[in-house]
Design a protein around this motif. Sequence first.
Motif, PDB file in Angstrom:
ATOM      1  N   VAL A  93      10.857  10.054 -16.236  1.00  0.00           N
ATOM      2  CA  VAL A  93      11.483  11.096 -15.421  1.00  0.00           C
ATOM      3  C   VAL A  93      11.148  12.479 -15.963  1.00  0.00           C
ATOM      4  O   VAL A  93      10.961  13.416 -15.187  1.00  0.00           O
ATOM      5  CB  VAL A  93      13.013  10.924 -15.255  1.00  0.00           C
ATOM      6  N   ILE A  94      11.034  12.621 -17.269  1.00  0.00           N
ATOM      7  CA  ILE A  94      10.649  13.908 -17.869  1.00  0.00           C
ATOM      8  C   ILE A  94       9.237  14.285 -17.426  1.00  0.00           C
ATOM      9  O   ILE A  94       8.980  15.421 -17.009  1.00  0.00           O
ATOM     10  CB  ILE A  94      10.741  13.866 -19.409  1.00  0.00           C
ATOM     11  N   VAL A  95       8.315  13.340 -17.506  1.00  0.00           N
ATOM     12  CA  VAL A  95       6.923  13.615 -17.118  1.00  0.00           C
ATOM     13  C   VAL A  95       6.846  14.010 -15.647  1.00  0.00           C
ATOM     14  O   VAL A  95       6.222  15.014 -15.298  1.00  0.00           O
ATOM     15  CB  VAL A  95       6.013  12.407 -17.421  1.00  0.00           C
ATOM     16  N   CYS A  96       7.491  13.256 -14.792  1.00  0.00           N
ATOM     17  CA  CYS A  96       7.427  13.554 -13.354  1.00  0.00           C
ATOM     18  C   CYS A  96       8.118  14.870 -13.011  1.00  0.00           C
ATOM     19  O   CYS A  96       7.556  15.702 -12.302  1.00  0.00           O
ATOM     20  CB  CYS A  96       8.053  12.421 -12.541  1.00  0.00           C
ATOM     21  N   PHE A  97       9.333  15.065 -13.512  1.00  0.00           N
ATOM     22  CA  PHE A  97      10.134  16.210 -13.104  1.00  0.00           C
ATOM     23  C   PHE A  97       9.678  17.509 -13.762  1.00  0.00           C
ATOM     24  O   PHE A  97       9.516  18.528 -13.088  1.00  0.00           O
ATOM     25  CB  PHE A  97      11.612  15.949 -13.410  1.00  0.00           C
ATOM     26  N   PHE A  98       9.458  17.498 -15.068  1.00  0.00           N
ATOM     27  CA  PHE A  98       9.111  18.741 -15.758  1.00  0.00           C
ATOM     28  C   PHE A  98       7.607  19.001 -15.811  1.00  0.00           C
ATOM     29  O   PHE A  98       7.154  20.093 -15.498  1.00  0.00           O
ATOM     30  CB  PHE A  98       9.684  18.764 -17.181  1.00  0.00           C
ATOM     31  N   TYR A  99       6.836  18.007 -16.207  1.00  0.00           N
ATOM     32  CA  TYR A  99       5.404  18.235 -16.359  1.00  0.00           C
ATOM     33  C   TYR A  99       4.681  18.275 -15.017  1.00  0.00           C
ATOM     34  O   TYR A  99       3.761  19.058 -14.830  1.00  0.00           O
ATOM     35  CB  TYR A  99       4.771  17.177 -17.265  1.00  0.00           C
ATOM     36  N   GLN A 100       5.094  17.409 -14.089  1.00  0.00           N
ATOM     37  CA  GLN A 100       4.437  17.376 -12.777  1.00  0.00           C
ATOM     38  C   GLN A 100       5.165  18.215 -11.744  1.00  0.00           C
ATOM     39  O   GLN A 100       4.688  18.386 -10.633  1.00  0.00           O
ATOM     40  CB  GLN A 100       4.322  15.931 -12.283  1.00  0.00           C
ATOM     41  N   LEU A 139       7.690  17.578  -9.926  1.00  0.00           N
ATOM     42  CA  LEU A 139       8.082  16.866  -8.722  1.00  0.00           C
ATOM     43  C   LEU A 139       9.564  17.128  -8.477  1.00  0.00           C
ATOM     44  O   LEU A 139      10.331  17.337  -9.419  1.00  0.00           O
ATOM     45  CB  LEU A 139       7.862  15.359  -8.879  1.00  0.00           C
ATOM     46  N   SER A 140       9.968  17.088  -7.245  1.00  0.00           N
ATOM     47  CA  SER A 140      11.391  17.213  -6.922  1.00  0.00           C
ATOM     48  C   SER A 140      12.094  15.929  -7.362  1.00  0.00           C
ATOM     49  O   SER A 140      11.445  14.927  -7.695  1.00  0.00           O
ATOM     50  CB  SER A 140      11.565  17.404  -5.416  1.00  0.00           C
ATOM     51  N   LEU A 141      13.414  15.945  -7.312  1.00  0.00           N
ATOM     52  CA  LEU A 141      14.170  14.736  -7.646  1.00  0.00           C
ATOM     53  C   LEU A 141      13.785  13.586  -6.714  1.00  0.00           C
ATOM     54  O   LEU A 141      13.606  12.443  -7.148  1.00  0.00           O
ATOM     55  CB  LEU A 141      15.675  15.005  -7.566  1.00  0.00           C
ATOM     56  N   GLU A 142      13.633  13.913  -5.431  1.00  0.00           N
ATOM     57  CA  GLU A 142      13.280  12.893  -4.438  1.00  0.00           C
ATOM     58  C   GLU A 142      11.875  12.337  -4.690  1.00  0.00           C
ATOM     59  O   GLU A 142      11.654  11.127  -4.603  1.00  0.00           O
ATOM     60  CB  GLU A 142      13.372  13.471  -3.019  1.00  0.00           C
ATOM     61  N   GLU A 143      10.920  13.224  -4.980  1.00  0.00           N
ATOM     62  CA  GLU A 143       9.548  12.776  -5.247  1.00  0.00           C
ATOM     63  C   GLU A 143       9.492  11.943  -6.527  1.00  0.00           C
ATOM     64  O   GLU A 143       8.764  10.952  -6.592  1.00  0.00           O
ATOM     65  CB  GLU A 143       8.607  13.979  -5.370  1.00  0.00           C
TER      66      GLU A 143
END
Length: 174
Positions: A128-135, A137-141
């Motif tokens: 979730v850290i990689v997706c949300f902060f690094y990428q 992405l929104s919470l939904e994505e």
Amino acid sequence: MKRQETLPPLEVEKWMREYGTEILRIAYLYVGDIQIAEDIFQEVFLKAYQGFADFQEKSSVKTWLIRIAINSCKDYLKSAWKRRVTPMDEATEQSLRSPDAYEQVEQEADAEKVREAVFSLPEQYREVIVCFFYQELSLEETAQALHIPVGTVKSRLSRAKEKLKVVLGGGLEG
């Protein structure tokens, strides 16, 4: 339900231009070596091309590609090759010879400390850290990319941030 259609190579090229930087960034964050990240990058788009018939369009192409990238990175990290080979860090060697070596090494050390802290987290929090902060992405994505509910993303994100604060000594904001 499988599609019978094939993906035109030009579509893959379009995806590479549109999402390539993000896919490469994910791979680098996971493996920490640019050459290996580039190999994973190529593998992701090859898998996307070959697996297009299985793409169910329940998520965006971006989240589908990110999921392929994360899985490819996990596969690499689990492989016997990774356990036996430790790549040499040429960038660090070169940076030591530059005029601003101290600053550059310090910045690299800080970035590496954060990366190591993120990758010391259990997988469910790390993703979730990689997706949300690094990428970004929104919470939904993020939920789509990881195949989990949005509420689970929120709670894992909160727990991951708390764990990072402990590991990094309270220096994490956001």
